[in-house]
Design a protein around this motif. Structure first.
Motif, PDB file in Angstrom:
ATOM      1  N   VAL A 249      -0.179  -1.261 -10.265  1.00 26.17           N
ATOM      2  CA  VAL A 249      -1.508  -0.847  -9.522  1.00 26.17           C
ATOM      3  C   VAL A 249      -2.548  -1.890  -9.497  1.00 26.17           C
ATOM      4  O   VAL A 249      -2.958  -2.121 -10.881  1.00 26.17           O
ATOM      5  N   LEU A 250      -2.902  -2.305  -8.411  1.00 26.15           N
ATOM      6  CA  LEU A 250      -4.158  -3.323  -8.534  1.00 26.15           C
ATOM      7  C   LEU A 250      -5.363  -2.440  -8.427  1.00 26.15           C
ATOM      8  O   LEU A 250      -6.374  -2.650  -8.962  1.00 26.15           O
ATOM      9  N   GLU A 251      -5.305  -1.730  -7.372  1.00 26.68           N
ATOM     10  CA  GLU A 251      -6.455  -0.761  -7.033  1.00 26.68           C
ATOM     11  C   GLU A 251      -6.180   0.746  -6.743  1.00 26.68           C
ATOM     12  O   GLU A 251      -5.195   1.020  -6.012  1.00 26.68           O
ATOM     13  N   ALA A 252      -6.558   1.696  -7.542  1.00 25.47           N
ATOM     14  CA  ALA A 252      -6.112   2.937  -7.283  1.00 25.47           C
ATOM     15  C   ALA A 252      -7.243   3.739  -6.580  1.00 25.47           C
ATOM     16  O   ALA A 252      -8.386   3.264  -6.410  1.00 25.47           O
ATOM     17  N   ASN A 253      -6.836   4.672  -5.515  1.00 26.81           N
ATOM     18  CA  ASN A 253      -7.323   5.420  -4.708  1.00 26.81           C
ATOM     19  C   ASN A 253      -8.207   4.507  -3.787  1.00 26.81           C
ATOM     20  O   ASN A 253      -9.531   4.511  -3.576  1.00 26.81           O
ATOM     21  N   ALA A 254      -7.427   3.509  -3.504  1.00 24.16           N
ATOM     22  CA  ALA A 254      -8.478   2.567  -2.476  1.00 24.16           C
ATOM     23  C   ALA A 254      -7.344   2.142  -1.288  1.00 24.16           C
ATOM     24  O   ALA A 254      -6.198   2.052  -1.522  1.00 24.16           O
ATOM     25  N   PRO A 255      -7.732   1.950  -0.030  1.00 18.20           N
ATOM     26  CA  PRO A 255      -9.058   2.279   0.213  1.00 18.20           C
ATOM     27  C   PRO A 255      -9.565   3.679   0.564  1.00 18.20           C
ATOM     28  O   PRO A 255     -10.645   3.708   0.735  1.00 18.20           O
TER      29      PRO A 255
ATOM     30  N   LEU B  13       0.933  -1.192  -0.013  1.00 14.94           N
ATOM     31  CA  LEU B  13      -0.039   0.023   0.059  1.00 14.94           C
ATOM     32  C   LEU B  13       0.932   1.007   0.136  1.00 14.94           C
ATOM     33  O   LEU B  13       1.919   1.299   0.883  1.00 14.94           O
ATOM     34  N   THR B  14       0.568   2.104  -1.151  1.00 18.74           N
ATOM     35  CA  THR B  14       1.454   3.365  -0.906  1.00 18.74           C
ATOM     36  C   THR B  14       0.518   4.739  -1.370  1.00 18.74           C
ATOM     37  O   THR B  14      -0.326   4.645  -1.792  1.00 18.74           O
ATOM     38  N   ARG B  15       1.025   5.555  -0.709  1.00 17.14           N
ATOM     39  CA  ARG B  15       0.427   7.002  -1.346  1.00 17.14           C
ATOM     40  C   ARG B  15       1.068   7.539  -2.558  1.00 17.14           C
ATOM     41  O   ARG B  15       2.036   6.807  -3.260  1.00 17.14           O
ATOM     42  N   GLU B  16       0.318   8.316  -3.318  1.00 22.08           N
ATOM     43  CA  GLU B  16       0.670   8.657  -4.802  1.00 22.08           C
ATOM     44  C   GLU B  16       1.821   9.227  -4.817  1.00 22.08           C
ATOM     45  O   GLU B  16       2.739   9.035  -6.081  1.00 22.08           O
TER      46      GLU B  16
ATOM     47  N   PHE C 283       8.031   5.408  -7.550  1.00 21.50           N
ATOM     48  CA  PHE C 283       9.152   4.574  -6.967  1.00 21.50           C
ATOM     49  C   PHE C 283       8.854   2.942  -7.237  1.00 21.50           C
ATOM     50  O   PHE C 283       9.685   2.333  -7.707  1.00 21.50           O
ATOM     51  N   TYR C 284       7.755   2.585  -6.575  1.00 24.04           N
ATOM     52  CA  TYR C 284       7.380   1.060  -6.904  1.00 24.04           C
ATOM     53  C   TYR C 284       7.021   0.715  -8.179  1.00 24.04           C
ATOM     54  O   TYR C 284       7.479  -0.391  -8.750  1.00 24.04           O
ATOM     55  N   GLU C 285       6.350   1.422  -9.194  1.00 24.17           N
ATOM     56  CA  GLU C 285       6.343   1.135 -10.539  1.00 24.17           C
ATOM     57  C   GLU C 285       7.593   0.868 -11.257  1.00 24.17           C
ATOM     58  O   GLU C 285       7.816  -0.101 -11.987  1.00 24.17           O
TER      59      GLU C 285
ATOM     60  N   LEU D  74      -0.801  -1.729  -4.984  1.00 25.78           N
ATOM     61  CA  LEU D  74       0.021  -2.311  -5.798  1.00 25.78           C
ATOM     62  C   LEU D  74       0.462  -4.167  -5.665  1.00 25.78           C
ATOM     63  O   LEU D  74       0.168  -4.359  -4.380  1.00 25.78           O
ATOM     64  N   ASN D  75       0.868  -4.692  -6.563  1.00 21.02           N
ATOM     65  CA  ASN D  75       0.900  -6.204  -6.524  1.00 21.02           C
ATOM     66  C   ASN D  75       2.187  -6.470  -7.390  1.00 21.02           C
ATOM     67  O   ASN D  75       2.430  -5.695  -8.406  1.00 21.02           O
ATOM     68  N   ARG D  76       3.011  -7.412  -7.173  1.00 20.58           N
ATOM     69  CA  ARG D  76       3.885  -7.894  -7.870  1.00 20.58           C
ATOM     70  C   ARG D  76       3.717  -9.471  -8.123  1.00 20.58           C
ATOM     71  O   ARG D  76       3.719  -9.918  -6.711  1.00 20.58           O
TER      72      ARG D  76
END
Length: 122
Positions: free
Chosen positions: A103-109, A87-90, A95-97, A116-118
């Protein structure tokens, strides 16, 4: 830089999850990350998670955070996970990308947070 896996404090049980990874240079603490069961209680179906990534400000931009995230991911895959989450902030999304996370879910929760997932094969 050496990475040491440590079981420290009451957050850690007998199994491989949860585990803390600590980056250090000799006796100097550089950073840490954790591999945990779940970091978002509204998404219990997502497991395991990388959480609590921290690199001391004076040691940033040296690849320490990337190494911690990679080591935590590899640990998850070694114990049988096919996918790992975080889980990360915008502001940290790029960095993670850049490390291959998707991104699995944007603006969630909530607005401004991203799950994000890998995958093992990424």
């Amino acid at each position: 830089m050496e990475l040491l896996t440590g079981l420290v404090g009451e957050n850690f049980g007998a199994g491989p999850i949860p585990t803390a990874l600590v980056a250090h240079d000799g006796e100097h603490f550089l950073g840490t990350a954790a591999l945990i069961e779940c970091d978002e209680e509204t998404r219990p179906q997502y497991t395991p998670w990388i959480a609590a990534l921290w690199v001391e400000p004076e040691h940033r931009q040296r690849g320490i955070g990337a190494a911690l995230v990679d080591r935590a991911s590899q640990l998850a895959f070694t114990i049988g996970a096919e996918r790992v989450y975080l889980l990360t902030r915008e502001r940290r999304l790029s960095f993670y990308e850049g490390l291959g996370w998707k991104v699995l879910e944007a603006n969630a929760p909530e607005l401004g947070l991203f799950i994000l997932n890998r995958d093992r094969d990424d």
